[in-house]
Design a protein around this motif. Sequence first.
Motif, PDB file in Angstrom:
ATOM      1  N   PHE A  24       0.791  -1.305  -0.087  1.00 46.93           N
ATOM      2  CA  PHE A  24      -0.042  -0.014  -0.101  1.00 46.93           C
ATOM      3  C   PHE A  24       0.723   1.391  -0.194  1.00 46.93           C
ATOM      4  O   PHE A  24       0.563   2.286  -0.699  1.00 46.93           O
ATOM      5  N   ALA A  25       2.029   1.126   0.919  1.00 46.19           N
ATOM      6  CA  ALA A  25       2.922   2.290   1.018  1.00 46.19           C
ATOM      7  C   ALA A  25       3.735   2.676  -0.544  1.00 46.19           C
ATOM      8  O   ALA A  25       3.690   3.784  -0.824  1.00 46.19           O
ATOM      9  N   ARG A  26       3.878   1.534  -1.139  1.00 45.13           N
ATOM     10  CA  ARG A  26       4.537   1.739  -2.414  1.00 45.13           C
ATOM     11  C   ARG A  26       3.793   2.147  -3.369  1.00 45.13           C
ATOM     12  O   ARG A  26       4.183   2.859  -4.322  1.00 45.13           O
ATOM     13  N   LYS A  27       2.673   1.320  -3.518  1.00 44.44           N
ATOM     14  CA  LYS A  27       1.909   1.382  -4.801  1.00 44.44           C
ATOM     15  C   LYS A  27       0.538   2.282  -4.751  1.00 44.44           C
ATOM     16  O   LYS A  27      -0.027   2.608  -5.619  1.00 44.44           O
ATOM     17  N   GLY A  28       0.024   2.459  -3.446  1.00 48.86           N
ATOM     18  CA  GLY A  28      -1.200   3.173  -3.152  1.00 48.86           C
ATOM     19  C   GLY A  28      -2.269   1.993  -3.041  1.00 48.86           C
ATOM     20  O   GLY A  28      -1.930   0.734  -3.603  1.00 48.86           O
ATOM     21  N   VAL A  29      -3.372   2.222  -2.339  1.00 47.45           N
ATOM     22  CA  VAL A  29      -4.205   1.249  -2.146  1.00 47.45           C
ATOM     23  C   VAL A  29      -4.900   0.783  -3.274  1.00 47.45           C
ATOM     24  O   VAL A  29      -5.237  -0.579  -3.496  1.00 47.45           O
ATOM     25  N   GLY A  30      -5.368   1.591  -3.983  1.00 52.88           N
ATOM     26  CA  GLY A  30      -6.116   1.510  -5.484  1.00 52.88           C
ATOM     27  C   GLY A  30      -5.481   0.536  -6.382  1.00 52.88           C
ATOM     28  O   GLY A  30      -5.922  -0.145  -6.789  1.00 52.88           O
ATOM     29  N   ALA A  31      -4.056   0.844  -6.540  1.00 50.79           N
ATOM     30  CA  ALA A  31      -3.298   0.261  -7.543  1.00 50.79           C
ATOM     31  C   ALA A  31      -2.894  -1.237  -7.005  1.00 50.79           C
ATOM     32  O   ALA A  31      -2.337  -1.948  -7.914  1.00 50.79           O
ATOM     33  N   THR A  32      -2.784  -1.405  -5.774  1.00 54.98           N
ATOM     34  CA  THR A  32      -2.459  -2.755  -5.021  1.00 54.98           C
ATOM     35  C   THR A  32      -3.323  -3.874  -5.518  1.00 54.98           C
ATOM     36  O   THR A  32      -4.703  -3.663  -5.369  1.00 54.98           O
ATOM     37  N   THR A  33      -2.760  -4.958  -5.962  1.00 63.03           N
ATOM     38  CA  THR A  33      -3.569  -6.366  -6.270  1.00 63.03           C
ATOM     39  C   THR A  33      -3.138  -7.335  -5.187  1.00 63.03           C
ATOM     40  O   THR A  33      -2.383  -7.208  -4.651  1.00 63.03           O
ATOM     41  N   MET A  34      -3.832  -8.448  -5.321  1.00 64.73           N
ATOM     42  CA  MET A  34      -3.912  -9.520  -4.580  1.00 64.73           C
ATOM     43  C   MET A  34      -2.587 -10.152  -5.004  1.00 64.73           C
ATOM     44  O   MET A  34      -1.945 -10.781  -4.136  1.00 64.73           O
ATOM     45  N   GLY A  35      -2.305 -10.119  -6.315  1.00 66.61           N
ATOM     46  CA  GLY A  35      -1.026 -10.731  -6.843  1.00 66.61           C
ATOM     47  C   GLY A  35       0.201  -9.931  -5.898  1.00 66.61           C
ATOM     48  O   GLY A  35       1.247 -10.697  -5.722  1.00 66.61           O
ATOM     49  N   ASP A  36       0.088  -8.498  -5.907  1.00 64.89           N
ATOM     50  CA  ASP A  36       1.324  -7.748  -5.058  1.00 64.89           C
ATOM     51  C   ASP A  36       1.452  -8.455  -3.776  1.00 64.89           C
ATOM     52  O   ASP A  36       2.352  -8.659  -3.226  1.00 64.89           O
ATOM     53  N   ILE A  37       0.211  -8.501  -3.303  1.00 65.81           N
ATOM     54  CA  ILE A  37       0.315  -8.936  -1.616  1.00 65.81           C
ATOM     55  C   ILE A  37       0.711 -10.275  -1.656  1.00 65.81           C
ATOM     56  O   ILE A  37       1.710 -10.729  -0.520  1.00 65.81           O
ATOM     57  N   ILE A  38       0.359 -11.340  -2.456  1.00 67.70           N
ATOM     58  CA  ILE A  38       0.752 -12.624  -2.525  1.00 67.70           C
ATOM     59  C   ILE A  38       2.379 -12.508  -2.541  1.00 67.70           C
ATOM     60  O   ILE A  38       2.966 -13.359  -1.866  1.00 67.70           O
ATOM     61  N   GLU A  39       2.901 -11.963  -3.728  1.00 69.87           N
ATOM     62  CA  GLU A  39       4.355 -11.902  -3.770  1.00 69.87           C
ATOM     63  C   GLU A  39       5.105 -11.372  -2.618  1.00 69.87           C
ATOM     64  O   GLU A  39       6.068 -11.865  -2.300  1.00 69.87           O
ATOM     65  N   VAL A  40       4.702 -10.098  -2.088  1.00 70.13           N
ATOM     66  CA  VAL A  40       5.353  -9.620  -0.968  1.00 70.13           C
ATOM     67  C   VAL A  40       5.278 -10.256   0.372  1.00 70.13           C
ATOM     68  O   VAL A  40       6.299 -10.547   1.203  1.00 70.13           O
ATOM     69  N   SER A  41       4.220 -11.379   0.485  1.00 66.46           N
ATOM     70  CA  SER A  41       4.208 -11.975   1.800  1.00 66.46           C
ATOM     71  C   SER A  41       4.837 -13.146   1.696  1.00 66.46           C
ATOM     72  O   SER A  41       5.471 -13.775   2.737  1.00 66.46           O
ATOM     73  N   GLY A  42       5.152 -13.571   0.509  1.00 64.41           N
ATOM     74  CA  GLY A  42       6.061 -14.855   0.294  1.00 64.41           C
ATOM     75  C   GLY A  42       5.265 -16.153   0.822  1.00 64.41           C
ATOM     76  O   GLY A  42       5.605 -17.289   0.789  1.00 64.41           O
ATOM     77  N   LEU A  43       3.854 -15.856   0.735  1.00 62.50           N
ATOM     78  CA  LEU A  43       2.865 -17.145   0.965  1.00 62.50           C
ATOM     79  C   LEU A  43       2.163 -17.409  -0.020  1.00 62.50           C
ATOM     80  O   LEU A  43       1.761 -16.612  -1.193  1.00 62.50           O
TER      81      LEU A  43
END
Length: 201
Positions: A24-43
Amino acid sequence: MPKVSDEHKAEQRERILRGTMEVFARKGVGATTMGDIIEVSGLSAGAIYGYYSGKDDLIRQAAEDVLMSRRADLERLAAGNPLLPPHELIHALLSGLLAELPGPAIVLQFWAQSHADAEVRAVAERAVATLGAAMDSYLTAWFRSKGMTPARARTRAALVRPALISLIQGYVVQTALGIAPDVDAYAVSLAAALDGGLGPS
């Protein structure tokens, strides 16, 4: 198959939220995708969806965590002796907020999201109401420590609390825009502005 402990579940939920906040801090809430979250979490996607139903669920949980952490700060500070005066209280709350967030602009994005998402708005309203009650309780105790009667202290706390919360919100906005002073310098400014205005007289 071994049972997953509650502690492990809590750690995984926190890991996912922490990664979400970073994106969210890097891309913004609106531009963030679940793919981004999956990638950064490592899960895996399956692991994440086992804890959260999707991005909107993560937004609501992240917003609630940020706001409710300030209530925990207030409760901790209320146990102090002596109590901090209001300008130092604001300094402590802002310091905690800035230390917790990867970027203050996230708070503004949560506020913006609350206008588009009724569930996020409900989370924000509930958290703000809870935070306001904790602030009232703290201020009432502080005014009581200055010699006010319980009734007068409660009245005074209810009177000044909206202004103090606005000072916190204003600083967050200025920080997100890159125009705020250092938080320590802000505390000095607050002390000068509030001196006398929040006394028991």
